[in-house]
Design an enzyme around this catalytic site. Structure first.
Site, PDB file in Angstrom:
ATOM      1  N   GLY A  39     117.742 104.879  -9.215  1.00 42.33           N
ATOM      2  CA  GLY A  39     117.020 106.123  -8.934  1.00 42.33           C
ATOM      3  C   GLY A  39     117.528 107.371  -9.629  1.00 42.33           C
ATOM      4  CB  SER A  40     119.668 108.105 -12.559  1.00 38.92           C
ATOM      5  OG  SER A  40     119.021 107.547 -13.669  1.00 38.92           O
ATOM      6  CG  ASN A  41     114.596 108.302 -14.978  1.00 45.06           C
ATOM      7  OD1 ASN A  41     114.431 109.202 -15.795  1.00 45.06           O
ATOM      8  ND2 ASN A  41     115.134 107.128 -15.292  1.00 45.06           N
TER       9      ASN A  41
ATOM     10  CE  LYS B 111     108.395  92.163  -7.738  1.00 46.67           C
ATOM     11  NZ  LYS B 111     108.463  90.754  -8.037  1.00 46.67           N
TER      12      LYS B 111
ATOM     13  CB  ILE C 197     100.835  98.600 -12.309  1.00 47.76           C
ATOM     14  CG1 ILE C 197     102.169  99.327 -12.107  1.00 47.76           C
ATOM     15  CG2 ILE C 197      99.702  99.347 -11.632  1.00 47.76           C
ATOM     16  CD1 ILE C 197     102.557  99.545 -10.659  1.00 47.76           C
TER      17      ILE C 197
ATOM     18  CG  ASN D 116     107.043 102.511 -17.483  1.00 45.82           C
ATOM     19  OD1 ASN D 116     107.809 102.527 -16.510  1.00 45.82           O
ATOM     20  ND2 ASN D 116     107.278 101.752 -18.554  1.00 45.82           N
TER      21      ASN D 116
ATOM     22  CG  HIS E 182     110.457 101.114 -22.463  1.00 44.57           C
ATOM     23  ND1 HIS E 182     110.651  99.977 -21.682  1.00 44.57           N
ATOM     24  CD2 HIS E 182     110.907 100.807 -23.700  1.00 44.57           C
ATOM     25  CE1 HIS E 182     111.194  99.030 -22.432  1.00 44.57           C
ATOM     26  NE2 HIS E 182     111.351  99.500 -23.656  1.00 44.57           N
TER      27      HIS E 182
ATOM     28  CG  ASP F  25     107.378  98.211 -21.499  1.00 44.81           C
ATOM     29  OD1 ASP F  25     107.357  98.997 -20.543  1.00 44.81           O
ATOM     30  OD2 ASP F  25     108.263  97.345 -21.644  1.00 44.81           O
TER      31      ASP F  25
HETATM   32  C1  GRF Z   1     115.513 103.672 -16.782  1.00 41.11           C
HETATM   33  O1  GRF Z   1     116.314 103.332 -17.860  1.00 41.11           O
HETATM   34  C2  GRF Z   1     114.057 103.643 -17.178  1.00 41.11           C
HETATM   35  O2  GRF Z   1     113.839 103.999 -18.498  1.00 41.11           O
HETATM   36  C3  GRF Z   1     113.694 102.209 -16.969  1.00 41.11           C
HETATM   37  O3  GRF Z   1     114.408 101.840 -15.814  1.00 41.11           O
HETATM   38  C4  GRF Z   1     115.571 102.640 -15.684  1.00 41.11           C
HETATM   39  C5  GRF Z   1     115.585 103.240 -14.326  1.00 41.11           C
HETATM   40  O4  GRF Z   1     116.784 103.919 -14.086  1.00 41.11           O
HETATM   41  N1  GRF Z   1     112.272 102.010 -16.890  1.00 41.11           N
HETATM   42  P1  GRF Z   1     116.980 104.755 -12.772  1.00 41.11           P
HETATM   43  O5  GRF Z   1     116.767 103.812 -11.601  1.00 41.11           O
HETATM   44  O6  GRF Z   1     115.982 105.870 -12.768  1.00 41.11           O
HETATM   45  O7  GRF Z   1     118.393 105.264 -12.825  1.00 41.11           O
END
Ligand code: GRF
Length: 206
Positions: free
Chosen positions: A11-13, A90, A92, A106, A108, A149
Site C-alpha cells: 500500500g505505498s501508493n 486480480k 478486472i 492502473n 505499472h 497491462d
Molecule cells: C507497485 O510497484 C505498482 O506499480 C504495482 O504494484 C506495486 C504496488 O506497490 N502495480 P504498493 O503496494 O503500492 O507499495
C-alpha cells in the site's frame, strides 16, 4: 472525485495518495479501499486513516459473477468515480470494465508495453529489466482494459538504470516516481483534461 483503490499488497501508493490529499495537491476523496487479501498492508493503512477498508475475495464467492456483482455494489455504494489499481493482482472482469469504462487506471512499474502482461508484477518486472540490460525503465499509468497491462497509457515517466543497480535499488527509484505520477494522473482527471481517442490518450491543456 470519489476514488476507489483496489490493491493486494503493502500500500505505498495508497499512502502516497493519502499524502497528496493531505497536502492539498489533489482534492479527491478516498471513498473506499478494497483488497482481495485480508491481511494486506493496504487495508491497515486505510483503517489507520479512517478510510473504509473492505476485504473482498473471489475465493469467498460461488462464482465470478457473484464476486463481480459484490465488487460493483461496493464501488457503487461508496459512489466511486475513478478506480485506481495500485498493485491489484486480480484481473478486472469485462463486466466491471463495462460499468467503469475509461474510469479504471492502473500503475505499472515499467515502461509499457515492455515488461508487462500476465505474471509481470513486483520484483519480477525489475528483474526482467535488469536481465535484459535495459538502460532505462520507468512507470506507466494506463487505462485498464480486458487484457493485463494493455490499455492506453495516460502518463509515463522514465527512470535511468544505473551501473551497478540491484533489484532493490532500481525498484526503490521506480517506486519514488510511482508515488508522484499516480497523483499527477488523478489531478488530470480532476481537471477533466483526459480525453480518450482510440489508443491515444490526449492530455488537454489546463
Ligand atoms: C507497485 O510497484 C505498482 O506499480 C504495482 O504494484 C506495486 C504496488 O506497490 N502495480 P504498493 O503496494 O503500492 O507499495
Amino acid at each position: 472525485m470519489q476514488l476507489g483503490v483496489l490493491a493486494s499488497g503493502r500500500g505505498s501508493n495508497l499512502a502516497a495518495i493519502i499524502g497528496s490529499i493531505k497536502r492539498g495537491r489533489i482534492s479527491s476523496k478516498l471513498a473506499v479501499v478494497i483488497s482481495n487479501v485480508a491481511d494486506a498492508g493496504v487495508l491497515g493503512i486505510a483503517r489507520r486513516h479512517d478510510i473504509p477498508a473492505v476485504h473482498l475475495s473471489p475465493k469467498e464467492f460461488d462464482s465470478s459473477t457473484l464476486f463481480d456483482q459484490a465488487l460493483l455494489d461496493t464501488l457503487n455504494s461508496y459512489e466511486v468515480d475513478l478506480i485506481l489499481l495500485a498493485g491489484y493482482l486480480k484481473k478486472i472482469s469485462s463486466f466491471i470494465i463495462r460499468e467503469y469504462r475509461d474510469r479504471i487506471i492502473n500503475i505499472h512499474p515499467a515502461l509499457l508495453p515492455a515488461f508487462g502482461g500476465k505474471g509481470m508484477y513486483g520484483q519480477k518486472v525489475h528483474r526482467a529489466v535488469l536481465d535484459y540490460g535495459c538502460k532505462v525503465s520507468g512507470v506507466t499509468v494506463h487505462f485498464v482494459d480486458e487484457s493485463y497491462d494493455n490499455g492506453p497509457p495516460i502518463l509515463q515517466k522514465c527512470v535511468r538504470v544505473e551501473e551497478g543497480d540491484t533489484l532493490e535499488s532500481l525498484a526503490a527509484r521506480v517506486l519514488e516516481q510511482e508515488h508522484t505520477i499516480f497523483t499527477e494522473a488523478v489531478k488530470l482527471f480532476e481537471e477533466k483534461r483526459v480525453e480518450v481517442n482510440g489508443r491515444k490518450v490526449i492530455i488537454n491543456d489546463a
